[in-house]
Design a protein around this motif. Sequence first.
Motif, short mmCIF file in Angstrom:
data_model
loop_
_atom_site.label_atom_id
_atom_site.label_comp_id
_atom_site.label_asym_id
_atom_site.label_seq_id
_atom_site.Cartn_x
_atom_site.Cartn_y
_atom_site.Cartn_z
N PHE A 1 -43.18 -19.85 6.15
CA PHE A 1 -43.31 -20.71 7.32
C PHE A 1 -43.86 -19.94 8.53
O PHE A 1 -44.93 -20.26 9.04
N LEU B 1 -46.09 -27.75 7.14
CA LEU B 1 -45.48 -26.58 6.50
C LEU B 1 -44.02 -26.83 6.13
O LEU B 1 -43.56 -26.40 5.07
N ALA B 2 -43.29 -27.53 6.99
CA ALA B 2 -41.88 -27.79 6.69
C ALA B 2 -41.73 -28.67 5.46
O ALA B 2 -40.85 -28.44 4.61
N LEU C 1 -38.23 -18.11 5.12
CA LEU C 1 -38.96 -18.73 6.22
C LEU C 1 -40.02 -17.80 6.81
O LEU C 1 -41.01 -18.27 7.35
N LEU D 1 -38.45 -28.35 10.93
CA LEU D 1 -37.53 -27.82 9.92
C LEU D 1 -36.27 -28.67 9.83
O LEU D 1 -35.80 -28.99 8.73
#
Length: 371
Positions: free
Chosen positions: A173, A157-158, A169, A337
């Motif tokens: 995310f 995902l990052a 985010l 992240l």
Amino acid sequence: MSDEPNREPGREIPGERPRTPTGGPWAAVDPWTRLPAMAPAAPRRPGTPGRVRDAYGPTASDGPGPGARTVAPSPLDPGASRDPHRVHRALREDFPLTHDPLLRAWVLSRYADVATALTDPRFTHGHRPGDPPCARAHVDVDTEALRAVAERTAYVLARRIAGRPQTDLVADFCHWLPAGTVAAAVGVPYRDMMRLVRGRAAGALAGECGGQIAVREKALASFLGNVLADPDRVAALRDAPAGLVARAWTESLRRDPPVQIAVRRTAAEVPVSGGVVPAGASVALLLGSAGRDPERFRDPDRFDPARDDPGQLTYGTGFCPAVLLAGFEAEYALRALFEAMPRLRLADGFRPVWSGLITRGPRTLIVRPGG
């Protein structure tokens, strides 16, 4: 939850069933579907310690005339979604035990009382991930497999958002990581993850605890919001060992718990601060208030991962996949992240804003991946 435009975000109308199933935080104690019809507050018994103030009842010190009636604030008061802490402070200081007609329950707001209600067998009909009954239900859980899927999902995902000039985010995310981790843990192909997240089917695949997806989303958003709000904190946690990240995670659960109100029911009379909760009563536990009780935590409004009086009430202390996953997701969210976006920071002029009454967290986290 209703989608009417004039309804305050995060707020339901008491007595109205949600129009679509929500599952609720800790679904077994959904306050809008499980609270009984409101009953009058039990009269104060002779010898009851302290004072029991009904939300509509005057105290003995109130004088006659207009304005003499003392009214306890309600966690559902208008504006409480944006700033519940003023209400919580008033309840802790002046109304440690009160009956709230909006919640249709007795309300406990002090840390000692809330912690007791979450563990004392005289309080029943509740489920919290990590509590002893929950821990006994889980066998053959592969901890390292859970860690691996949380790490892998976080990095995927990052990398998806790393090249964007700006992103949210929460939407891009936090919304995906908890459900994606569960989907991966039960062997759902990555290509099917989006469909599962949208339908919340990933929660059903893993049972009651593994399916605490909405709670973990808000907890993760609060954690990232607390970390990213302070550049010094970002620097301290960028390459921090797992132990320090875990302390920051616990501190976020204390200061900004994703579940603000949990509901229990008494099986017997229970003495608490301010009086006695009657037997057979619904009791609303204000986790958000307990986590900022100055009698338990020094400087309780400050986010301090290094504090020497840590503690949180969102999760119990026993073994539970939901508790493990939440901690792994927090740790690997930070690592993924920061590795994918070394200069990650909040967008210019943006500050996280928490909202919600039953569950709570930042609605958005606007960041600049490239700094």
